[in-house]
Enzyme design. Structure first.
Site, PDB file in Angstrom:
ATOM      1  N   PRO A   1     -58.420   2.637   3.390  1.00 33.40           N
ATOM      2  CG  PRO A   1     -59.577   1.607   1.668  1.00 33.40           C
ATOM      3  CD  PRO A   1     -58.332   1.505   2.493  1.00 33.40           C
ATOM      4  CD  GLU A   2     -59.037   5.221   9.391  1.00 33.47           C
ATOM      5  OE1 GLU A   2     -59.830   5.655  10.227  1.00 33.47           O
ATOM      6  OE2 GLU A   2     -57.802   5.318   9.515  1.00 33.47           O
TER       7      GLU A   2
ATOM      8  NE  ARG B   1     -53.355  -0.908  12.968  1.00 31.23           N
ATOM      9  CZ  ARG B   1     -54.296  -0.534  12.091  1.00 31.23           C
ATOM     10  NH1 ARG B   1     -55.541  -0.919  12.242  1.00 31.23           N
ATOM     11  NH2 ARG B   1     -53.974   0.222  11.058  1.00 31.23           N
TER      12      ARG B   1
END
Ligand SMILES: [Zn+2]
Length: 261
Positions: free
Chosen positions: A2-3, A251
């Site tokens: 989820p963003e 990331r």
């Protein structure tokens, strides 16, 4: 994962279905899921008999206010959390690792007096629940960031622009996918030092807002134009150049060495 877009869908679901329904009982079987000193007993005391009156969001933090100035319930979806209300969920069910509803994945929830329920289901257990979260620890919400605010947070930093965009204390809500999509759309190298952006800030600002609007309409943070190219050996959807895969801001990052400068 989820963003901000997935959290916004969960917020809208709570707003649509959970407001105005008195809470009859609280389900909090997993002490580890309760954060910042919250216990199951305290959650019960705080929420039982209350009614949710507003569903807000700041970045990826969901905030559910209760009546009569009662506590605010803070929900973090973590890596795999979904909100279920009367067993309805928001967002595209195909995207989630599993749509089975194993009872042990229901980490927290309430039963309403009318017999319905709201649960946070989280297979990976990286979400969290807290009461009266400190909203001030989060920066400006990504939907609301102004060009001037973006400029002010980038200008003093020598960190990679991607690291600044993902720093939730500065701008709240952008995760790995949305950040890579926005930088790809803006033609900016994710590893470029933030303080060198100068004239490119306006373009980056527009790209962030466009990314949120377009991907929100399409159904989530996985729907970007850049998204299908997130694998080794992929080519840039814009100009066909081989994409570069690096670790930026800790990331995995895919970017185009030709049009992202
Ligand atoms: Zn390119």
């Amino acid at each position: 994962m989820p963003e901000i877009l997935e959290v916004e869908m969960a917020r809208a679901l709570i707003e649509e279905r959970a407001l105005g329904r008195p809470v009859a009982s609280v389900y909090a079987p997993d002490a580890w899921f309760l954060k910042r000193g919250l216990t199951a007993a305290a959650a019960r005391r705080a929420l039982r008999g209350r009614t949710f009156v507003a569903a807000r969001r700041r970045g990826k933090l969901l905030l559910v206010d209760t009546d009569d100035d009662g506590p605010t319930l803070g929900l973090h979806l973590g890596m795999s959390g979904r909100v279920l209300i009367d067993d309805h969920a928001a967002g595209d069910p195909l995207l989630y690792a599993s749509n089975r509803d194993a009872p042990e994945w229901r980490r927290f929830g309430v039963r309403f007096a009318d017999g319905g329920s709201m649960y946070l289901r989280d297979p990976r257990r990286l979400g969290a629940v807290e009461l009266d979260p400190d909203e001030g620890r989060l920066g400006v919400d990504a939907f609301a960031v102004t060009r001037a605010q973006l400029r002010d947070m980038l200008r003093p930093s020598r960190a990679p622009v991607k690291a600044v965009l993902m720093d939730q204390a500065r701008i709240a809500g952008l995760g790995n996918l949305l950040t890579d999509e926005a930088l790809w759309r803006a033609g900016i190298d994710p590893a470029r030092a933030a303080n060198t952006l100068d004239d490119d800030v306006a373009r980056l600002h527009r790209a962030i807002l466009t990314t949120l609007r377009v991907l929100g309409r399409r159904g989530g943070s996985h729907t970007g134009d850049h998204m299908p190219s997130r694998f080794a050996g992929a080519h840039c959807p814009r100009d066909g150049a081989p994409l570069e895969r690096r670790t930026v801001a800790g990331r995995t990052t895919f970017s185009c060495p030709v049009h992202q400068r």
